[in-house]
Design an enzyme around this catalytic site. Structure first.
Site, PDB file in Angstrom:
ATOM      1  N   ASP A   1      54.980  35.900   0.163  1.00  0.00           N
ATOM      2  CA  ASP A   1      56.352  35.233   0.195  1.00  0.00           C
ATOM      3  C   ASP A   1      55.886  33.769  -0.135  1.00  0.00           C
ATOM      4  OD1 ASP A   1      58.411  33.655   0.820  1.00  0.00           O
ATOM      5  OD2 ASP A   1      59.064  34.820   2.635  1.00  0.00           O
TER       6      ASP A   1
ATOM      7  N   HIS B   1      65.765  33.064   3.303  1.00  0.00           N
ATOM      8  CA  HIS B   1      64.657  34.052   3.045  1.00  0.00           C
ATOM      9  C   HIS B   1      65.127  35.034   2.064  1.00  0.00           C
ATOM     10  CE1 HIS B   1      61.803  33.062   6.049  1.00  0.00           C
ATOM     11  NE2 HIS B   1      62.935  32.443   6.894  1.00  0.00           N
TER      12      HIS B   1
ATOM     13  N   ASP C   1      60.164  37.867  -2.100  1.00  0.00           N
ATOM     14  CA  ASP C   1      58.478  38.048  -2.133  1.00  0.00           C
ATOM     15  C   ASP C   1      58.124  38.164  -3.741  1.00  0.00           C
ATOM     16  OD1 ASP C   1      57.193  38.995   0.464  1.00  0.00           O
ATOM     17  OD2 ASP C   1      59.310  39.578   0.627  1.00  0.00           O
TER      18      ASP C   1
ATOM     19  N   ASN D   1      38.615  37.783  -1.266  1.00  0.00           N
ATOM     20  CA  ASN D   1      39.472  38.737  -0.876  1.00  0.00           C
ATOM     21  C   ASN D   1      40.686  38.345  -0.454  1.00  0.00           C
ATOM     22  OD1 ASN D   1      40.509  41.203  -0.025  1.00  0.00           O
ATOM     23  ND2 ASN D   1      38.843  42.379  -0.568  1.00  0.00           N
TER      24      ASN D   1
ATOM     25  N   TYR E   1      54.498  35.806  15.180  1.00  0.00           N
ATOM     26  CA  TYR E   1      55.479  35.983  13.809  1.00  0.00           C
ATOM     27  C   TYR E   1      55.395  34.771  12.801  1.00  0.00           C
ATOM     28  CZ  TYR E   1      59.626  36.949  10.988  1.00  0.00           C
ATOM     29  OH  TYR E   1      60.577  37.388  10.240  1.00  0.00           O
TER      30      TYR E   1
ATOM     31  N   LYS F   1      57.907  38.698   7.686  1.00  0.00           N
ATOM     32  CA  LYS F   1      57.871  40.251   7.586  1.00  0.00           C
ATOM     33  C   LYS F   1      56.833  40.537   6.487  1.00  0.00           C
ATOM     34  CE  LYS F   1      58.471  43.545  10.038  1.00  0.00           C
ATOM     35  NZ  LYS F   1      58.025  43.648  11.280  1.00  0.00           N
TER      36      LYS F   1
ATOM     37  N   GLN G   1      54.195  62.714 -12.160  1.00  0.00           N
ATOM     38  CA  GLN G   1      54.096  64.002 -13.132  1.00  0.00           C
ATOM     39  C   GLN G   1      52.774  64.575 -13.441  1.00  0.00           C
ATOM     40  OE1 GLN G   1      58.189  63.122 -13.973  1.00  0.00           O
ATOM     41  NE2 GLN G   1      57.181  64.906 -14.657  1.00  0.00           N
TER      42      GLN G   1
ATOM     43  N   TYR H   1      60.085  38.259  16.876  1.00  0.00           N
ATOM     44  CA  TYR H   1      60.215  36.914  17.668  1.00  0.00           C
ATOM     45  C   TYR H   1      60.424  37.373  19.063  1.00  0.00           C
ATOM     46  CZ  TYR H   1      62.159  34.519  13.763  1.00  0.00           C
ATOM     47  OH  TYR H   1      62.355  33.913  12.443  1.00  0.00           O
TER      48      TYR H   1
HETATM   49  C1  F6R Z   1      62.792  38.254   8.431  1.00  0.00           C
HETATM   50  C2  F6R Z   1      63.398  37.147   7.799  1.00  0.00           C
HETATM   51  C3  F6R Z   1      64.632  36.463   8.142  1.00  0.00           C
HETATM   52  C4  F6R Z   1      64.012  35.260   9.241  1.00  0.00           C
HETATM   53  C5  F6R Z   1      65.229  34.513   9.700  1.00  0.00           C
HETATM   54  C6  F6R Z   1      65.094  33.136  10.462  1.00  0.00           C
HETATM   55  O1  F6R Z   1      61.683  38.924   7.809  1.00  0.00           O
HETATM   56  O2  F6R Z   1      62.488  36.692   6.934  1.00  0.00           O
HETATM   57  O3  F6R Z   1      65.446  37.321   8.836  1.00  0.00           O
HETATM   58  O4  F6R Z   1      63.359  35.583  10.266  1.00  0.00           O
HETATM   59  O5  F6R Z   1      66.293  33.999   8.397  1.00  0.00           O
HETATM   60  O6  F6R Z   1      64.143  32.668   9.637  1.00  0.00           O
HETATM   61  P1  F6R Z   1      63.440  31.362  10.385  1.00  0.00           P
HETATM   62  O7  F6R Z   1      63.111  31.513  11.578  1.00  0.00           O
HETATM   63  O8  F6R Z   1      62.496  30.701   9.262  1.00  0.00           O
HETATM   64  O9  F6R Z   1      64.729  30.320  10.556  1.00  0.00           O
HETATM   65 MG    MG Z   2      60.614  34.320   3.651  1.00  0.00          MG
HETATM   66 MG    MG Z   3      60.210  38.775   2.355  1.00  0.00          MG
END
Ligand code: F6R
Ligand code: MG
Ligand code: MG
Length: 366
Positions: free
Chosen positions: A12, A19, A54, A105, A229, A232, A242, A348
Protein backbone atom coordinates in the site's frame (compact mmCIF):
# COMPACT_ATOMS: atom_id res chain seq x y z
CA UNK A 1 13.65 -26.58 -19.36
CA UNK A 2 14.56 -23.73 -16.98
CA UNK A 3 12.19 -23.23 -14.14
CA UNK A 4 9.90 -20.23 -14.20
CA UNK A 5 9.38 -18.05 -11.13
CA UNK A 6 6.10 -16.32 -10.44
CA UNK A 7 6.49 -13.44 -7.97
CA UNK A 8 3.61 -11.48 -6.52
CA UNK A 9 4.83 -8.52 -4.48
CA UNK A 10 2.43 -5.94 -3.08
CA UNK A 11 2.32 -2.82 -0.96
CA UNK A 12 0.00 0.00 0.00
CA UNK A 13 1.82 3.13 -1.18
CA UNK A 14 -1.14 5.46 -0.77
CA UNK A 15 -4.93 5.36 -0.86
CA UNK A 16 -7.51 7.21 -2.98
CA UNK A 17 -9.78 8.26 -1.18
CA UNK A 18 -8.71 7.45 2.40
CA UNK A 19 -7.86 3.72 2.39
CA UNK A 20 -10.58 2.79 -0.11
CA UNK A 21 -8.84 2.44 -3.49
CA UNK A 22 -5.81 3.24 -5.66
CA UNK A 23 -5.31 6.24 -7.94
CA UNK A 24 -4.97 5.44 -11.67
CA UNK A 25 -1.75 7.52 -11.90
CA UNK A 26 -0.08 5.20 -9.38
CA UNK A 27 -1.12 2.15 -11.38
CA UNK A 28 0.20 3.76 -14.57
CA UNK A 29 3.49 4.59 -12.92
CA UNK A 30 3.85 0.99 -11.76
CA UNK A 31 3.03 -0.30 -15.25
CA UNK A 32 5.75 1.94 -16.71
CA UNK A 33 8.33 0.64 -14.22
CA UNK A 34 7.33 -2.93 -15.07
CA UNK A 35 7.43 -2.25 -18.84
CA UNK A 36 10.97 -0.94 -18.51
CA UNK A 37 12.00 -4.03 -16.57
CA UNK A 38 10.44 -6.19 -19.27
CA UNK A 39 12.29 -4.34 -22.06
CA UNK A 40 15.57 -4.70 -20.19
CA UNK A 41 14.99 -8.46 -19.90
CA UNK A 42 14.88 -8.53 -16.10
CA UNK A 43 11.35 -9.92 -16.10
CA UNK A 44 9.53 -11.91 -18.77
CA UNK A 45 6.09 -10.43 -18.22
CA UNK A 46 3.98 -8.56 -15.68
CA UNK A 47 0.46 -7.65 -14.70
CA UNK A 48 -0.25 -4.67 -12.45
CA UNK A 49 -3.52 -4.61 -10.52
CA UNK A 50 -4.95 -3.12 -7.36
CA UNK A 51 -7.17 -4.49 -4.66
CA UNK A 52 -8.48 -1.52 -2.69
CA UNK A 53 -5.50 0.62 -1.65
CA UNK A 54 -2.96 -2.12 -2.40
CA UNK A 55 -0.71 -2.08 -5.45
CA UNK A 56 -0.14 -5.60 -6.78
CA UNK A 57 2.89 -6.44 -8.94
CA UNK A 58 2.56 -9.84 -10.60
CA UNK A 59 5.77 -10.84 -12.42
CA UNK A 60 7.36 -13.81 -14.19
CA UNK A 61 11.12 -14.31 -14.54
CA UNK A 62 13.84 -16.97 -14.41
CA UNK A 63 15.77 -15.70 -11.38
CA UNK A 64 14.23 -17.85 -8.64
CA UNK A 65 12.61 -16.88 -5.36
CA UNK A 66 14.03 -14.13 -3.10
CA UNK A 67 16.07 -12.67 -5.93
CA UNK A 68 17.64 -9.31 -5.09
CA UNK A 69 17.08 -7.84 -8.58
CA UNK A 70 13.39 -8.75 -8.64
CA UNK A 71 12.79 -7.59 -5.08
CA UNK A 72 14.79 -4.44 -5.89
CA UNK A 73 12.56 -3.77 -8.90
CA UNK A 74 9.43 -4.09 -6.73
CA UNK A 75 10.98 -1.92 -4.03
CA UNK A 76 11.98 0.83 -6.50
CA UNK A 77 8.47 0.73 -7.97
CA UNK A 78 6.95 1.18 -4.52
CA UNK A 79 9.37 4.00 -3.69
CA UNK A 80 8.51 5.83 -6.95
CA UNK A 81 4.82 5.18 -6.27
CA UNK A 82 5.23 6.67 -2.81
CA UNK A 83 6.85 9.80 -4.25
CA UNK A 84 3.93 10.29 -6.61
CA UNK A 85 1.43 9.50 -3.84
CA UNK A 86 3.06 12.21 -1.71
CA UNK A 87 2.88 14.68 -4.58
CA UNK A 88 -0.85 13.98 -4.98
CA UNK A 89 -1.25 13.98 -1.18
CA UNK A 90 -2.90 10.58 -1.42
CA UNK A 91 -3.80 9.09 1.92
CA UNK A 92 -1.20 7.16 3.88
CA UNK A 93 1.49 7.70 1.21
CA UNK A 94 4.25 5.13 1.71
CA UNK A 95 2.21 3.29 4.33
CA UNK A 96 3.90 -0.09 3.78
CA UNK A 97 7.41 1.22 3.09
CA UNK A 98 8.85 0.70 6.53
CA UNK A 99 12.50 1.39 5.77
CA UNK A 100 14.59 3.97 3.88
CA UNK A 101 17.12 1.52 2.59
CA UNK A 102 16.71 -1.65 0.57
CA UNK A 103 18.90 -4.54 1.59
CA UNK A 104 18.28 -7.17 -1.08
CA UNK A 105 14.89 -8.58 -0.07
CA UNK A 106 11.57 -6.84 0.60
CA UNK A 107 10.60 -9.38 3.28
CA UNK A 108 10.50 -7.71 6.66
CA UNK A 109 10.39 -4.25 5.07
CA UNK A 110 6.62 -3.83 4.72
CA UNK A 111 5.53 -5.29 1.36
CA UNK A 112 3.82 -8.71 1.13
CA UNK A 113 5.41 -11.45 -0.99
CA UNK A 114 4.29 -14.78 -2.47
CA UNK A 115 6.64 -16.55 -4.89
CA UNK A 116 6.77 -19.99 -6.47
CA UNK A 117 9.15 -21.68 -8.87
CA UNK A 118 7.95 -24.41 -11.22
CA UNK A 119 8.38 -25.98 -14.60
CA UNK A 120 5.66 -24.59 -16.88
CA UNK A 121 3.25 -27.39 -17.78
CA UNK A 122 1.83 -28.12 -21.24
CA UNK A 123 -0.90 -25.73 -20.15
CA UNK A 124 -0.48 -23.71 -16.95
CA UNK A 125 -3.67 -22.18 -15.51
CA UNK A 126 -3.09 -20.22 -12.30
CA UNK A 127 -5.11 -17.92 -10.10
CA UNK A 128 -3.68 -15.04 -8.08
CA UNK A 129 -5.90 -13.99 -5.19
CA UNK A 130 -5.44 -10.53 -3.69
CA UNK A 131 -7.18 -9.22 -0.58
CA UNK A 132 -7.76 -5.89 1.11
CA UNK A 133 -8.62 -5.05 4.74
CA UNK A 134 -7.55 -8.38 6.17
CA UNK A 135 -4.57 -10.42 7.35
CA UNK A 136 -2.76 -13.47 5.88
CA UNK A 137 -4.70 -15.91 8.08
CA UNK A 138 -7.65 -15.07 5.83
CA UNK A 139 -6.44 -17.72 3.36
CA UNK A 140 -6.44 -20.56 5.91
CA UNK A 141 -10.11 -21.41 5.45
CA UNK A 142 -10.11 -21.21 1.63
CA UNK A 143 -6.90 -23.23 1.13
CA UNK A 144 -8.20 -25.88 3.51
CA UNK A 145 -11.42 -26.09 1.47
CA UNK A 146 -9.52 -26.30 -1.84
CA UNK A 147 -6.90 -28.87 -0.88
CA UNK A 148 -8.35 -30.80 2.05
CA UNK A 149 -12.14 -30.85 1.91
CA UNK A 150 -13.76 -33.40 -0.43
CA UNK A 151 -17.10 -31.63 0.01
CA UNK A 152 -15.49 -28.65 -1.74
CA UNK A 153 -13.07 -30.38 -4.13
CA UNK A 154 -14.51 -33.38 -5.89
CA UNK A 155 -11.11 -34.18 -7.38
CA UNK A 156 -9.79 -35.28 -3.99
CA UNK A 157 -12.18 -38.22 -4.27
CA UNK A 158 -12.48 -38.89 -7.99
CA UNK A 159 -9.22 -37.72 -9.64
CA UNK A 160 -6.54 -40.43 -9.21
CA UNK A 161 -3.76 -37.81 -9.52
CA UNK A 162 -5.03 -35.93 -6.43
CA UNK A 163 -6.26 -38.85 -4.40
CA UNK A 164 -3.07 -39.13 -2.28
CA UNK A 165 -3.69 -35.63 -0.96
CA UNK A 166 -1.48 -32.65 -0.27
CA UNK A 167 1.10 -31.36 2.20
CA UNK A 168 0.48 -28.09 4.06
CA UNK A 169 3.24 -25.94 5.54
CA UNK A 170 1.98 -23.92 8.50
CA UNK A 171 3.89 -20.98 9.98
CA UNK A 172 3.65 -19.94 13.63
CA UNK A 173 4.02 -16.17 13.22
CA UNK A 174 4.82 -15.59 16.89
CA UNK A 175 7.50 -18.25 17.36
CA UNK A 176 8.63 -17.93 13.71
CA UNK A 177 8.75 -21.70 13.18
CA UNK A 178 6.96 -23.89 10.67
CA UNK A 179 5.62 -27.43 10.43
CA UNK A 180 4.46 -29.64 7.53
CA UNK A 181 1.22 -31.61 7.80
CA UNK A 182 0.19 -34.55 5.62
CA UNK A 183 -3.37 -34.25 4.40
CA UNK A 184 -5.79 -36.04 4.70
CA UNK A 185 -4.11 -38.17 7.43
CA UNK A 186 -3.56 -35.22 9.77
CA UNK A 187 -6.64 -33.07 9.19
CA UNK A 188 -7.68 -33.19 12.84
CA UNK A 189 -4.19 -32.06 13.88
CA UNK A 190 -3.83 -29.24 11.36
CA UNK A 191 -7.26 -27.82 12.23
CA UNK A 192 -6.19 -27.35 15.85
CA UNK A 193 -3.67 -24.82 14.53
CA UNK A 194 -5.05 -23.19 11.39
CA UNK A 195 -8.40 -22.53 13.06
CA UNK A 196 -6.40 -19.98 15.11
CA UNK A 197 -5.82 -17.98 11.97
CA UNK A 198 -4.09 -14.94 13.47
CA UNK A 199 -1.21 -17.07 14.76
CA UNK A 200 -0.90 -20.13 12.50
CA UNK A 201 -0.86 -19.39 8.79
CA UNK A 202 -0.89 -21.83 5.89
CA UNK A 203 2.06 -20.71 3.75
CA UNK A 204 2.61 -23.45 1.15
CA UNK A 205 0.81 -26.45 -0.26
CA UNK A 206 2.43 -29.25 -2.31
CA UNK A 207 0.90 -32.24 -4.09
CA UNK A 208 1.97 -35.21 -2.03
CA UNK A 209 2.56 -37.72 -4.84
CA UNK A 210 5.39 -35.71 -6.49
CA UNK A 211 6.04 -32.69 -4.21
CA UNK A 212 4.86 -30.33 -6.95
CA UNK A 213 4.14 -26.84 -5.60
CA UNK A 214 0.40 -26.10 -5.63
CA UNK A 215 -0.11 -22.87 -3.65
CA UNK A 216 1.88 -20.15 -1.88
CA UNK A 217 0.56 -17.38 0.36
CA UNK A 218 2.15 -14.20 1.65
CA UNK A 219 2.51 -14.37 5.43
CA UNK A 220 3.96 -10.96 6.33
CA UNK A 221 2.26 -9.40 9.37
CA UNK A 222 2.98 -5.69 9.36
CA UNK A 223 2.24 -5.11 13.02
CA UNK A 224 4.79 -7.78 13.98
CA UNK A 225 7.37 -6.22 11.65
CA UNK A 226 6.82 -2.62 12.73
CA UNK A 227 5.99 -3.38 16.36
CA UNK A 228 2.86 -1.27 16.06
CA UNK A 229 -0.18 -0.78 13.82
CA UNK A 230 0.81 0.61 10.44
CA UNK A 231 -1.97 -0.76 8.22
CA UNK A 232 -3.39 -4.17 7.51
CA UNK A 233 -1.36 -6.84 5.74
CA UNK A 234 -3.76 -7.36 2.85
CA UNK A 235 -2.25 -10.66 1.69
CA UNK A 236 -1.90 -12.45 -1.66
CA UNK A 237 -2.17 -16.12 -2.63
CA UNK A 238 -1.06 -17.99 -5.77
CA UNK A 239 -2.80 -21.26 -6.70
CA UNK A 240 -2.06 -23.57 -9.65
CA UNK A 241 -5.10 -25.18 -11.24
CA UNK A 242 -6.19 -28.29 -13.17
CA UNK A 243 -4.52 -31.57 -14.21
CA UNK A 244 -3.71 -32.95 -10.78
CA UNK A 245 -4.43 -29.72 -8.92
CA UNK A 246 -7.94 -28.56 -7.99
CA UNK A 247 -9.94 -27.36 -11.00
CA UNK A 248 -10.47 -23.61 -11.41
CA UNK A 249 -14.04 -24.04 -10.16
CA UNK A 250 -12.91 -26.07 -7.13
CA UNK A 251 -10.41 -23.35 -6.23
CA UNK A 252 -12.98 -20.55 -6.52
CA UNK A 253 -15.54 -22.64 -4.61
CA UNK A 254 -13.30 -22.15 -1.56
CA UNK A 255 -14.67 -18.60 -1.38
CA UNK A 256 -18.36 -19.40 -1.93
CA UNK A 257 -19.10 -19.25 1.80
CA UNK A 258 -18.28 -15.74 3.05
CA UNK A 259 -16.46 -16.78 6.22
CA UNK A 260 -15.40 -14.23 8.80
CA UNK A 261 -11.87 -12.82 8.66
CA UNK A 262 -9.93 -10.35 10.83
CA UNK A 263 -9.40 -6.80 9.59
CA UNK A 264 -12.05 -4.39 8.33
CA UNK A 265 -12.25 -1.01 10.11
CA UNK A 266 -8.94 -0.10 11.77
CA UNK A 267 -7.75 -3.69 11.39
CA UNK A 268 -9.67 -4.42 14.57
CA UNK A 269 -12.86 -6.16 13.51
CA UNK A 270 -14.19 -9.36 12.02
CA UNK A 271 -16.20 -9.27 8.84
CA UNK A 272 -17.32 -11.55 6.02
CA UNK A 273 -14.76 -12.13 3.25
CA UNK A 274 -16.35 -10.83 0.05
CA UNK A 275 -15.30 -12.19 -3.37
CA UNK A 276 -15.68 -9.36 -5.91
CA UNK A 277 -14.80 -8.39 -9.46
CA UNK A 278 -11.85 -6.04 -10.02
CA UNK A 279 -14.15 -3.05 -10.40
CA UNK A 280 -15.79 -3.71 -7.02
CA UNK A 281 -12.53 -4.03 -5.07
CA UNK A 282 -13.00 -0.67 -3.34
CA UNK A 283 -13.97 -1.26 0.30
CA UNK A 284 -16.17 1.57 1.55
CA UNK A 285 -18.75 0.43 4.11
CA UNK A 286 -17.02 0.71 7.51
CA UNK A 287 -13.84 0.54 5.37
CA UNK A 288 -14.90 -2.87 4.15
CA UNK A 289 -16.13 -5.48 4.37
CA UNK A 290 -12.83 -7.27 3.62
CA UNK A 291 -12.49 -8.11 -0.06
CA UNK A 292 -10.84 -10.65 -2.32
CA UNK A 293 -10.29 -10.54 -6.08
CA UNK A 294 -9.11 -13.42 -8.28
CA UNK A 295 -6.97 -12.86 -11.39
CA UNK A 296 -6.84 -15.92 -13.62
CA UNK A 297 -4.05 -16.47 -16.16
CA UNK A 298 -2.86 -19.06 -18.61
CA UNK A 299 0.91 -18.82 -18.57
CA UNK A 300 2.53 -19.28 -21.97
CA UNK A 301 6.36 -19.36 -22.17
CA UNK A 302 6.37 -17.16 -19.07
CA UNK A 303 3.87 -14.68 -20.52
CA UNK A 304 0.56 -13.87 -18.90
CA UNK A 305 -2.44 -14.68 -21.06
CA UNK A 306 -4.87 -12.74 -18.94
CA UNK A 307 -5.93 -11.54 -16.46
CA UNK A 308 -9.44 -12.94 -16.39
CA UNK A 309 -11.54 -11.40 -13.62
CA UNK A 310 -12.65 -14.69 -12.05
CA UNK A 311 -15.19 -13.41 -9.48
CA UNK A 312 -16.97 -11.36 -12.15
CA UNK A 313 -19.66 -14.01 -12.28
CA UNK A 314 -23.31 -13.90 -11.14
CA UNK A 315 -22.84 -17.33 -9.54
CA UNK A 316 -21.12 -15.41 -6.70
CA UNK A 317 -24.06 -12.97 -6.32
CA UNK A 318 -25.64 -15.08 -3.59
CA UNK A 319 -22.34 -15.09 -1.64
CA UNK A 320 -22.22 -11.31 -1.97
CA UNK A 321 -25.86 -10.97 -0.88
CA UNK A 322 -25.07 -13.07 2.18
CA UNK A 323 -22.12 -10.74 2.84
CA UNK A 324 -24.60 -7.84 2.96
CA UNK A 325 -26.70 -9.62 5.58
CA UNK A 326 -23.70 -10.72 7.66
CA UNK A 327 -22.26 -7.19 7.45
CA UNK A 328 -25.46 -5.74 8.91
CA UNK A 329 -25.64 -8.41 11.59
CA UNK A 330 -22.00 -7.96 12.63
CA UNK A 331 -22.12 -4.15 12.53
CA UNK A 332 -25.01 -4.05 14.95
CA UNK A 333 -22.66 -5.39 17.62
CA UNK A 334 -20.77 -2.07 17.37
CA UNK A 335 -17.81 -2.15 19.77
CA UNK A 336 -18.78 -5.57 21.17
CA UNK A 337 -17.06 -8.81 20.23
CA UNK A 338 -17.26 -10.64 17.90
CA UNK A 339 -17.61 -7.62 15.56
CA UNK A 340 -14.70 -6.08 17.40
CA UNK A 341 -11.74 -8.46 17.64
CA UNK A 342 -10.60 -9.80 21.02
CA UNK A 343 -8.19 -7.35 22.67
CA UNK A 344 -5.05 -9.32 21.82
CA UNK A 345 -5.81 -9.36 18.09
CA UNK A 346 -6.77 -5.69 17.74
CA UNK A 347 -4.43 -3.56 15.67
CA UNK A 348 -5.31 -0.29 17.40
CA UNK A 349 -5.64 -0.30 21.15
CA UNK A 350 -6.36 2.44 23.63
CA UNK A 351 -6.46 -0.16 26.41
CA UNK A 352 -3.12 0.78 28.06
CA UNK A 353 -4.06 4.51 28.10
CA UNK A 354 -7.54 3.91 29.48
CA UNK A 355 -6.17 1.50 32.09
CA UNK A 356 -3.61 4.08 33.14
CA UNK A 357 -6.25 6.78 33.45
CA UNK A 358 -8.35 4.52 35.67
CA UNK A 359 -5.43 3.29 37.74
CA UNK A 360 -6.39 3.12 41.41
CA UNK A 361 -10.09 2.78 40.63
CA UNK A 362 -9.91 -0.99 40.19
CA UNK A 363 -10.44 -2.49 43.66
CA UNK A 364 -9.22 -6.01 44.42
CA UNK A 365 -11.97 -8.55 45.07
CA UNK A 366 -11.97 -9.61 48.72
C1 F6R B 1 -7.80 -0.94 7.86
C2 F6R B 1 -7.69 0.40 7.26
C3 F6R B 1 -8.64 1.46 7.66
C4 F6R B 1 -7.99 2.45 8.62
C5 F6R B 1 -9.00 3.54 9.07
C6 F6R B 1 -8.36 4.60 9.94
O1 F6R B 1 -6.84 -1.79 7.35
O2 F6R B 1 -6.79 0.66 6.49
O3 F6R B 1 -9.81 0.92 8.20
O4 F6R B 1 -7.49 1.77 9.74
O5 F6R B 1 -9.52 4.21 7.94
O6 F6R B 1 -7.25 5.09 9.27
P1 F6R B 1 -6.27 6.19 9.87
O7 F6R B 1 -5.79 5.68 11.20
O8 F6R B 1 -5.20 6.28 8.83
O9 F6R B 1 -7.09 7.45 10.01
MG1 MG C 1 -4.05 2.15 3.29
MG1 MG D 1 -5.04 -2.18 2.01
Amino acid sequence: MDKLTLSVIKADVGGWVGHSSSHPDILNLAKNCMDQAKSSGLIIDHCVLNCGDDLELIMTHKKGENNADIHGLAWDTFVSGTELAKKLKLYGAGQDILSDTFSGNVKGMGPGVAEMEFEERKSEPIIVFMADKTSPGAWNFATYKMFADPFNTAGLVIDPSMHDGFKFEVLDVIKQESIIFNIPEEIYDILVFIGARERYITRRVWRKSDNEIAAVASTQKLALIAGKYVGKDDPVLIVRAQSGFPAVGEILEGFSFPYLVAGWMRGSHQGPFMPVSFKDANPTRFDGPPRVIAAGFQICEGNFIGPRDMFDDPSFDFTRKTVGEVTDYMRRHGPFEPNRLPLKDMEYTTLPDVKKKLEGRFKKEK
